[in-house]
Design a protein around this motif. Sequence first.
Motif, PDB file in Angstrom:
ATOM      1  N   ILE A  28      36.036   8.194  95.840  1.00  0.00           N
ATOM      2  CA  ILE A  28      34.911   8.904  95.564  1.00  0.00           C
ATOM      3  C   ILE A  28      36.000   9.923  95.599  1.00  0.00           C
ATOM      4  O   ILE A  28      35.393  11.070  94.700  1.00  0.00           O
ATOM      5  CB  ILE A  28      33.323   8.868  95.659  1.00  0.00           C
ATOM      6  CG1 ILE A  28      32.624   7.821  95.358  1.00  0.00           C
ATOM      7  CG2 ILE A  28      32.504   9.768  95.829  1.00  0.00           C
ATOM      8  CD1 ILE A  28      31.101   7.328  96.410  1.00  0.00           C
ATOM      9  N   GLY A  29      35.391  10.847  96.765  1.00  0.00           N
ATOM     10  CA  GLY A  29      36.671  11.857  96.903  1.00  0.00           C
ATOM     11  C   GLY A  29      37.409  12.424  96.220  1.00  0.00           C
ATOM     12  O   GLY A  29      38.009  13.019  95.159  1.00  0.00           O
ATOM     13  N   GLY A  30      38.307  10.866  95.698  1.00  0.00           N
ATOM     14  CA  GLY A  30      39.428  11.062  95.323  1.00  0.00           C
ATOM     15  C   GLY A  30      39.496  11.067  93.410  1.00  0.00           C
ATOM     16  O   GLY A  30      40.314  11.705  92.702  1.00  0.00           O
ATOM     17  N   PHE A 173      36.242  15.278 102.573  1.00  0.00           N
ATOM     18  CA  PHE A 173      36.305  14.859 101.075  1.00  0.00           C
ATOM     19  C   PHE A 173      37.462  16.648 101.199  1.00  0.00           C
ATOM     20  O   PHE A 173      38.073  16.552 100.331  1.00  0.00           O
ATOM     21  CB  PHE A 173      35.211  15.940 100.124  1.00  0.00           C
ATOM     22  CG  PHE A 173      35.533  16.313  99.064  1.00  0.00           C
ATOM     23  CD1 PHE A 173      35.801  15.448  98.294  1.00  0.00           C
ATOM     24  CD2 PHE A 173      35.498  17.470  98.612  1.00  0.00           C
ATOM     25  CE1 PHE A 173      35.955  16.100  96.830  1.00  0.00           C
ATOM     26  CE2 PHE A 173      36.058  18.333  97.097  1.00  0.00           C
ATOM     27  CZ  PHE A 173      36.407  17.309  96.684  1.00  0.00           C
ATOM     28  N   TRP A 174      37.647  17.281 102.350  1.00  0.00           N
ATOM     29  CA  TRP A 174      37.940  18.695 102.172  1.00  0.00           C
ATOM     30  C   TRP A 174      39.564  18.082 102.862  1.00  0.00           C
ATOM     31  O   TRP A 174      40.111  18.671 102.067  1.00  0.00           O
ATOM     32  CB  TRP A 174      37.935  19.060 103.628  1.00  0.00           C
ATOM     33  CG  TRP A 174      38.412  18.256 105.164  1.00  0.00           C
ATOM     34  CD1 TRP A 174      37.511  17.495 105.505  1.00  0.00           C
ATOM     35  CD2 TRP A 174      39.512  19.011 105.971  1.00  0.00           C
ATOM     36  NE1 TRP A 174      38.328  17.393 106.974  1.00  0.00           N
ATOM     37  CE2 TRP A 174      39.245  17.956 106.287  1.00  0.00           C
ATOM     38  CE3 TRP A 174      40.707  19.512 105.999  1.00  0.00           C
ATOM     39  CZ2 TRP A 174      40.320  17.969 108.948  1.00  0.00           C
ATOM     40  CZ3 TRP A 174      41.344  19.433 106.977  1.00  0.00           C
ATOM     41  CH2 TRP A 174      41.161  18.421 108.075  1.00  0.00           C
ATOM     42  N   THR A 175      40.325  16.751 103.085  1.00  0.00           N
ATOM     43  CA  THR A 175      41.362  16.363 102.915  1.00  0.00           C
ATOM     44  C   THR A 175      42.200  16.337 102.011  1.00  0.00           C
ATOM     45  O   THR A 175      43.414  16.003 101.778  1.00  0.00           O
ATOM     46  CB  THR A 175      41.451  14.635 104.051  1.00  0.00           C
ATOM     47  OG1 THR A 175      40.723  13.960 103.101  1.00  0.00           O
ATOM     48  CG2 THR A 175      40.437  15.206 105.054  1.00  0.00           C
ATOM     49  N   TRP A 176      41.741  16.199 100.467  1.00  0.00           N
ATOM     50  CA  TRP A 176      41.710  16.024  99.608  1.00  0.00           C
ATOM     51  C   TRP A 176      42.111  17.173  98.882  1.00  0.00           C
ATOM     52  O   TRP A 176      42.854  17.635  97.962  1.00  0.00           O
ATOM     53  CB  TRP A 176      40.349  15.703  98.271  1.00  0.00           C
ATOM     54  CG  TRP A 176      40.699  13.872  98.441  1.00  0.00           C
ATOM     55  CD1 TRP A 176      39.695  13.823  99.624  1.00  0.00           C
ATOM     56  CD2 TRP A 176      41.433  13.339  98.287  1.00  0.00           C
ATOM     57  NE1 TRP A 176      39.036  12.012  98.938  1.00  0.00           N
ATOM     58  CE2 TRP A 176      40.853  11.712  98.110  1.00  0.00           C
ATOM     59  CE3 TRP A 176      42.876  12.886  97.540  1.00  0.00           C
ATOM     60  CZ2 TRP A 176      41.038  10.316  98.783  1.00  0.00           C
ATOM     61  CZ3 TRP A 176      43.289  11.763  97.400  1.00  0.00           C
ATOM     62  CH2 TRP A 176      42.411  10.403  97.632  1.00  0.00           C
ATOM     63  N   VAL A 201      48.543  15.228  89.452  1.00  0.00           N
ATOM     64  CA  VAL A 201      48.127  14.237  88.835  1.00  0.00           C
ATOM     65  C   VAL A 201      48.971  12.553  89.986  1.00  0.00           C
ATOM     66  O   VAL A 201      48.620  12.183  90.358  1.00  0.00           O
ATOM     67  CB  VAL A 201      48.605  14.087  87.642  1.00  0.00           C
ATOM     68  CG1 VAL A 201      47.995  12.368  87.087  1.00  0.00           C
ATOM     69  CG2 VAL A 201      47.417  15.101  86.951  1.00  0.00           C
ATOM     70  N   GLY A 202      50.036  13.358  90.281  1.00  0.00           N
ATOM     71  CA  GLY A 202      51.308  12.366  90.968  1.00  0.00           C
ATOM     72  C   GLY A 202      50.741  12.369  91.934  1.00  0.00           C
ATOM     73  O   GLY A 202      50.850  11.589  93.214  1.00  0.00           O
ATOM     74  N   GLY A 203      50.424  13.816  93.154  1.00  0.00           N
ATOM     75  CA  GLY A 203      50.260  13.836  94.428  1.00  0.00           C
ATOM     76  C   GLY A 203      48.614  13.081  94.611  1.00  0.00           C
ATOM     77  O   GLY A 203      48.899  12.946  95.873  1.00  0.00           O
ATOM     78  N   ILE A 204      47.883  13.451  94.141  1.00  0.00           N
ATOM     79  CA  ILE A 204      46.758  12.803  93.769  1.00  0.00           C
ATOM     80  C   ILE A 204      47.019  11.036  93.961  1.00  0.00           C
ATOM     81  O   ILE A 204      46.331  10.448  95.288  1.00  0.00           O
ATOM     82  CB  ILE A 204      45.877  13.339  92.849  1.00  0.00           C
ATOM     83  CG1 ILE A 204      45.108  14.529  93.525  1.00  0.00           C
ATOM     84  CG2 ILE A 204      43.976  12.105  93.035  1.00  0.00           C
ATOM     85  CD1 ILE A 204      43.944  15.401  92.196  1.00  0.00           C
TER      86      ILE A 204
END
Length: 397
Positions: A28-30, A173-176, A201-204
């Motif tokens: 969800i966070g992602g 969530f903060w880790t994103w 986008v690639g990093g996520i």
Amino acid sequence: MIVGTGLFTSVGAATAKAGSGVLVAILIGGMIALLTGISAAEVGVNYPQEGGAFIWTRRFGFHTISFVAGVSYLFDGIVGLGVLALGFATYSAQIFPGLPVPLVASVALIAVAAVNLFGISPTSKVLIGVFFINLVLLTVYVGLSAPSVKVEHLAPVLGTGIRGVLSGAAVFFWTWDGFQRTAIMASEIKDPRTTIPFAVVGGIAIAAIVYLIVAGTTLGVLGADAMGKTDAAIFLGATTAIGSWAGWMILASAWMTAFSEMLGDLLSTSKVGHAMGKTRELPSWLGAENSRFHSPHYSLLVLTVIGLTLVNLFPLRILMPIASACTLIWYAATNFAALELRKGQRFAWSVVSWLGIAACLGLFLSLPLWSIVGTAGILVSLTGIRWLLIRAKVRPA
């Protein structure tokens, strides 16, 4: 910049809320990060200036929203630094019992600040090198732990229920946050129109794969109950599934990851503080740069001092919800800025940004009530002080 100590330190706290639904919580966070990442890439490509949502919303004439966004990011960065430093020290204490966690966290912060004084080039090279080393170490951990994974530990998929999953997603969530740093430092990036969308986008996508595989393996080894009780879940998973030597391997990974993420976090946060100083939203001396290395040395110094104060006063799990609350406000401001772009400036539908704002609000309301009230109270108070200073003509509107 995304894959960092958050994976090592926050997965236990998130599991305490979501149970076996922690993987859904991470996903969800992602998804929210991806929506916001697209918005950040859209605005960053068109306005490649340091400062991120603070500069973007200000550029569109929303000075109050700009101030709230900037202060939120500064709080997120400062509190996040505290979480990272404490995570570094907590993992160290697994190998060296009795180690003074606040003292070790303080030393780590000072070392990171010293490296950042030399500017962005050496910092980025360290980040890239550390990422690939950690990827190898985490791959070894997953490969050797796989035979010890119990499938029944992964059920039920929603763990403690949808409310628990949302609470777990909010805590984790903060880790994103790392993907935003690319757009924040857009002024120092070559060919930003190509680099920023690819990096965001690639990093996520890469971070999501790493998070889900490592967290899933740890959950399968330990089970939700044991995983939720520790802030060193991956260390415990490695020693349980592989042996004591694997604890050293995970410790090495956590050490390097903590150091690299603190480097990136302090670098990008100091850039926002620098931008706010230049626009006089904060004291103008924060906008100064070191003449030799072009690093925002005063901003770095102030952030480091505040970070040292936090790690010596507050425990790890108290800081996490505050960091997530500030991150979500910053993300909402980023999505809002993307909505102000003209149609020809966008490469995604505006509904992406609207969904991002709605998702940020929903996750914000899933945080512990004390963190919501505390964060909102601080931001409202600072905004009120800013308004009074403008009325008194101490600073420009």
